[in-house]
Design an enzyme around this catalytic site. Structure first.
Site, PDB file in Angstrom:
ATOM      1  CG  ASN A  52      -1.706   1.170   1.351  1.00  0.00           C
ATOM      2  OD1 ASN A  52      -1.871   2.021   0.440  1.00  0.00           O
ATOM      3  ND2 ASN A  52      -2.278   1.474   2.479  1.00  0.00           N
ATOM      4  CE  LYS A 100       0.352   3.860   4.605  1.00  0.00           C
ATOM      5  NZ  LYS A 100      -0.270   3.861   6.228  1.00  0.00           N
ATOM      6  CG  HIS A 121      -6.515   2.020   4.819  1.00  0.00           C
ATOM      7  ND1 HIS A 121      -5.964   2.884   5.853  1.00  0.00           N
ATOM      8  CD2 HIS A 121      -5.269   1.154   4.852  1.00  0.00           C
ATOM      9  CE1 HIS A 121      -4.806   2.598   6.219  1.00  0.00           C
ATOM     10  NE2 HIS A 121      -4.296   1.528   5.536  1.00  0.00           N
ATOM     11  CD  GLU A 146      -3.533   5.608   6.529  1.00  0.00           C
ATOM     12  OE1 GLU A 146      -3.582   5.582   5.159  1.00  0.00           O
ATOM     13  OE2 GLU A 146      -2.512   5.307   7.159  1.00  0.00           O
ATOM     14  CD  GLU A 150      -4.071  -2.446   7.206  1.00  0.00           C
ATOM     15  OE1 GLU A 150      -2.654  -2.940   6.700  1.00  0.00           O
ATOM     16  OE2 GLU A 150      -4.666  -1.515   6.917  1.00  0.00           O
ATOM     17  N   GLY A 187       1.832   2.270  11.136  1.00  0.00           N
ATOM     18  CA  GLY A 187       2.897   3.322  11.020  1.00  0.00           C
ATOM     19  C   GLY A 187       3.352   3.705  12.454  1.00  0.00           C
ATOM     20  CB  SER A 244       4.401  -1.671  12.341  1.00  0.00           C
ATOM     21  OG  SER A 244       3.817  -0.183  12.661  1.00  0.00           O
TER      22      SER A 244
END
Ligand code: PEP
Length: 245
Positions: free
Chosen positions: A11, A13, A100, A102, A169, A175, A206
């Site tokens: 990914n 991003k 996701h 985010e 996730e 991250g 991570s």
């Protein structure tokens, strides 16, 4: 673990321009020679701006390309700035990441995610469906309740689950350098498999070339969704190599 079919999803991003595609040469060369390649499915999810050129570049490589999100509408429409699954398919996407954290953070609801999954499957693309609890929810011991709700609502009325990969996730892991303990991961992944009925379940958060030796010991995981480390080809290759070592 060494002969298990595993997914490695990159990914990218909101990173990468046309010159980033050069870094894929290292990955394609590695993959051509990798002895365990028949057990490995690599999927690159770059920003939409790179989808077409990346899918052309990877055409002969057995590496697939996917998008990171989509609009929920199946058809064309007056939705400025949006792109639907059919349009992503037309530029080479075979998968779409949906849900996701985010995007959930920016207001994406379970209901909207369910609509996006439906449209993606209708366009005959595969779904990478992300679920996961926040740190606050984990501390309150709500992980299973949250995952159960995300699965129930996200997959509501969806019968064809064979084209859906679930990526577990934990939000607190993305991250941050933090990863769940193997025992917790084993338990959570089997919970997700039971609730979602048979889906393949990947872990994301991570993952890097230092912690992969530990993570690969969780034997019910079907692969990894990799953010930061996937933007560096050497690190990404290292993760794959170590998984099969
Ligand atoms: C992700 O964004 O899906 C992800 C797993 O990111 P990272 O590997 O950087 O934690």
């Amino acid at each position: 673990m060494t002969n298990k079919y595993m997914y490695f999803i990159a990914n990218w991003k909101m990173f990468g321009g046309l010159n980033s595609l050069n870094s894929l040469n290292t990955v394609t060369k590695f993959f051509e020679k990798f002895k365990k390649s028949k057990f490995v499915k690599i999927i690159y999810c770059p920003p939409n701006t790179l989808l077409e050129s990346m899918s052309k570049k990877l055409k002969k490589s057995r590496i697939d390309v996917g998008a990171q999100n989509c609009h929920e509408q199946e058809n064309y429409g007056a939705f400025t700035g949006s792109i639907n699954p059919m349009m992503l398919k037309s530029v080479g996407a075979k998968y779409i990441i949906i849900g996701h954290s985010e995007n959930r953070k920016m207001g994406e609801t379970d209901n909207l995610i369910n609509q996006k999954i439906n449209s993606t499957l209708k366009a005959k693309l595969k779904v990478i469906f992300c679920i996961g609890e926040t740190l606050k929810q984990k501390r309150k011991k709500m992980t299973k309740k949250i995952l159960d709700t995300q699965i129930k609502l996200g997959l509501k009325k969806i019968k064809n689950k064979k084209d859906i990969l679930i990526a577990y996730e934990p939000v607190w892991s993305i991250g941050t350098g933090l990863v769940p303990k193997n025992n917790d991961l084993l338990e959570t992944v089997s919970f997700i498999k039971k609730k979602s009925k048979n889906s393949k379940v990947l872990y994301g958060g991570s993952v890097n070339s230092n912690n992969i030796n530990e993570l690969k010991l969780v034997n019910n995981i079907d692969g990894f969704l990799i953010g930061g480390a996937s933007q560096n080809s050497k690190k990404f290759i290292d993760i794959i190599k170590k998984t099969y070592n």
